[in-house]
Design an enzyme around this catalytic site. Structure first.
Site, PDB file in Angstrom:
ATOM      1  N   GLU A   1       5.065  24.742  31.620  1.00 26.86           N
ATOM      2  CA  GLU A   1       4.878  23.299  31.511  1.00 26.86           C
ATOM      3  C   GLU A   1       6.087  22.581  30.891  1.00 26.86           C
ATOM      4  O   GLU A   1       5.932  21.526  30.269  1.00 26.86           O
ATOM      5  CB  GLU A   1       3.623  23.018  30.688  1.00 26.86           C
TER       6      GLU A   1
ATOM      7  N   HIS B   1       3.772  19.816  22.607  1.00 29.08           N
ATOM      8  CA  HIS B   1       2.579  20.016  23.431  1.00 29.08           C
ATOM      9  C   HIS B   1       1.741  21.122  22.803  1.00 29.08           C
ATOM     10  O   HIS B   1       2.261  22.199  22.490  1.00 29.08           O
ATOM     11  CB  HIS B   1       2.966  20.418  24.855  1.00 29.08           C
TER      12      HIS B   1
ATOM     13  N   HIS C   1      -2.594  22.832  22.070  1.00 33.04           N
ATOM     14  CA  HIS C   1      -4.046  22.884  22.312  1.00 33.04           C
ATOM     15  C   HIS C   1      -4.748  22.855  20.962  1.00 33.04           C
ATOM     16  O   HIS C   1      -5.681  23.615  20.727  1.00 33.04           O
ATOM     17  CB  HIS C   1      -4.426  24.153  23.060  1.00 33.04           C
TER      18      HIS C   1
ATOM     19  N   HIS D   1      -7.558  20.559  28.260  1.00 32.94           N
ATOM     20  CA  HIS D   1      -6.286  21.244  28.102  1.00 32.94           C
ATOM     21  C   HIS D   1      -5.718  21.085  26.681  1.00 32.94           C
ATOM     22  O   HIS D   1      -5.667  22.041  25.934  1.00 32.94           O
ATOM     23  CB  HIS D   1      -5.339  20.691  29.175  1.00 32.94           C
TER      24      HIS D   1
END
Lengths: 248, 248, 248, 248
Positions: free
Chosen positions: C82, C101, C103, C173
């Site tokens: 990603e 980024h 989770h 996500h």
């Protein structure tokens, strides 16, 4: 404890020290809470630490008590205010040989809930199937007490509320679990907490399928027959933690 | 295991020891729970530890079992009561090469909820998209069982309930996940727990947007293709923890 | 990175390694998640690790990327799937110099909630006041995607959804936060998680008093002016943890 | 603090350093939050660290302040923006000798809840029985403030809101607890957090049986008389953690 102790007593004291450390490491007790074991040769005596955080307990801190809560060898050392919990239960319950009193974090919410009752939800906590009565100290001490079981009379009231169960909730305070052996008392204290956490989370998901009474009994027999496995595991984990401390 | 083992078997045993430690370190298992892997050269055998807390498992503790749960080299060592879970699934599911049974804390509430079903909510847990059936042992053992899958007949019933899914909930008990490889079984055990925790918290916030079946499938393919990254990460973390222990 | 690097770049790489370790230690990332920083001398480049769990990242693992996600010095090393998240945002947002980024566990439930929106509830998370849009990848990839932002087109769609905000949720996500500096991006990633946890718990207690837009702006200016304090604290904590590892 | 300090002051500084470390170790503070103690010989002065994460505070970091928040020996070192919390309370409350300001995680949700009030639910937190007012800074700073108590005027407003209570919530921010001694202030900060967590979980279970006012008072007297036990326990735990750090 300068007197000469029999090997069985020394071994039990070592287990009791381990029990203190395990209960801390498994997050059942913190600065507060205590665990006792009935004396192996004198049913009218029990062993428990002086007033100390459980993780700090070593064998020299273990005292011997009469069932009325008098320490026979305290030599001026400070005692737990709630030692009467232990003596009163040993007096009333000949089948009980170990007692854990704690404020374990997932159990306390059930002690103040008017709506929800702690019940066995999984196979590890079958011992809750005998019922988990709530000790409302207001019935005995009135509306202005400090909530502590700090004398023999309140100890008797708690033991009466416990009855033939293996766990009793104490409103706004914590819980007390009992068992025929020290290892099982530790096991039950840990799994009372585990059960409370699972039940709380399951209630948030909706209705719960509880154990039947018969399942609870069968689970208790079977899982508690395996108590050596968690005991050895917890003891190793607690020793690891303590060694890391001692190394510094 | 005094016999001479092939390098592939030795490597798999090493992975299995790591899997035990990882599952403890990632809080999927504690004193209880077990992980197995199908024998690389004999599809009718599997490897699993003797009766021991997973964090304490070393290579010498790994035994070889028939699919009916008989250990071929136990030499008197105690076995997991629920080894029948593993053999029954290997028998029924040729595509499965590894099995994890656990009581992971966020999954158990779903096993007792009459209202909520565990479903895939995020891309890491696409494997739940094949459905997560509930094994209600009462249908097979009646209302007074100890909830354990402690014989081959119950193992078969569990394997039937699992069907073609990759995870099965066991009421009041825990769950079992399966995978084509040991690393993926560990991955799925960890992410079944993660998914359960996220789903519980999301339900408390209101209605949930679940993965579509197609998203679940696509996510499974893609994220599971990256299994080496978490495996290496988890292995390093577990080794670190164990070394700290050994140093003391 | 065998080329001769300027001191400013070397210092930024060291910060980026620290950022990776901090984000793990503060439980924002685990095996997955990534952090990048814009190249200090080339606005069309950014620095980010190769495909690796953040806690395992060292300076040799830092690669340089074009804004279209091509690594200029990968030498065959595997890349994050990603990476397009980062390049697309740097392209569209000249004010942004760092991107995280993750989770993180309390944020993911908000990405799948149809009922609740993540909003700033405390002074530490004023940066959420610019709005926290939800990236629903189904609008761009249809109902059968793997939910990953795995190409430049999806990266652009994500950047468009982010718009002028400082955080964007990604359904099922995780989330992505941006900031004018690396330290602030780390700060915002940590406090997006903190805010989500507080908001979830407060929603369980009833209605919430959120920050006003003006409060959010004022809080952002003031608390973010103190970013050195948490950065130094987090860095020391992460180093401590890593050293304990290295000593074994 | 190059001046010659009396032994009583040196001992109190050592306690204050321990208090900083304990509050971090017990998860009341993180990078933010601060604890102060009134000067033992000058009621118009208090001791508190320079602007630093509590776990990083050592004796050389302790400064002396006037009650208006001016550091008498800062020598250019950066100060906590919210030092006015402390001075204002010492000025208004001669019975208070220690103050803890924190963002402890279970308390913050109560600061933003329009529906739920923090109340004493267990015997360890009787000090909450005097009431836990909410400081809504909007009444004093308007709708666009940064929520910080960053000047003497806001400090006075906070002290007025606290009134004769021992804890005050600060909307969208955190809380401040006060006590007649440093050890009790630490104790109360820890148990404000514990009480908030228990109350939140109990509210999820249904209606709550709170302490009566009289119970709260009796509990406060009794449990706080035991403050040495948790203090020694927490100090040992914090030292253990710090030593592990120093060893690396």
């Amino acid at each position: 404890m300068k007197e000469v102790l029999k090997p069985e007593v020394l071994a039990l004291i070592e287990d009791l020290v381990n029990a203190n450390h395990i209960l801390y490491h498994q997050q059942v007790v913190d600065a507060f809470g205590h665990v006792s074991v009935r004396h192996p040769f004198r049913a009218d005596r029990f062993l428990m630490a002086r007033n100390l955080a459980p993780i700090q307990v070593e064998s020299d801190d273990i005292l011997e008590f009469d069932l009325d809560g008098t320490a026979v060898n305290a030599q001026g050392r400070r005692l737990y205010l709630e030692r009467f919990i232990h003596g009163s239960i040993y007096r009333q319950r000949p089948d009980v040989n170990a007692v854990v009193h704690s404020h374990s974090p997932s159990v306390v919410p059930f002690t103040i809930s008017r709506s929800s009752k702690l019940r066995p939800v999984c196979h590890m906590s079958g011992f809750l199937g005998a019922g988990v009565p709530l000790f409302e100290i207001r019935k005995f001490s009135g509306n202005a007490s400090d909530l502590l079981v700090s004398n023999d009379e309140l100890g008797r009231a708690l033991a009466n509320t416990l009855g033939t169960s293996d766990a009793v909730l104490m409103r706004g305070h914590g819980s007390t679990v009992v068992a025929p052996s020290l290892k099982l008392a530790v096991y039950r204290a840990v799994y009372a907490e585990v059960n409370a956490k699972i039940q709380s989370q399951a209630q948030a998901l909706g209705d719960i399928e509880y154990l039947t009474n018969e399942e609870a009994k069968a689970c208790m027999v079977n899982t508690e027959g395996q108590v050596e496995r968690p005991w050895e595991f917890w003891k190793a984990a607690a020793r690891k933690s303590n060694s890391e401390s001692a190394a510094t």
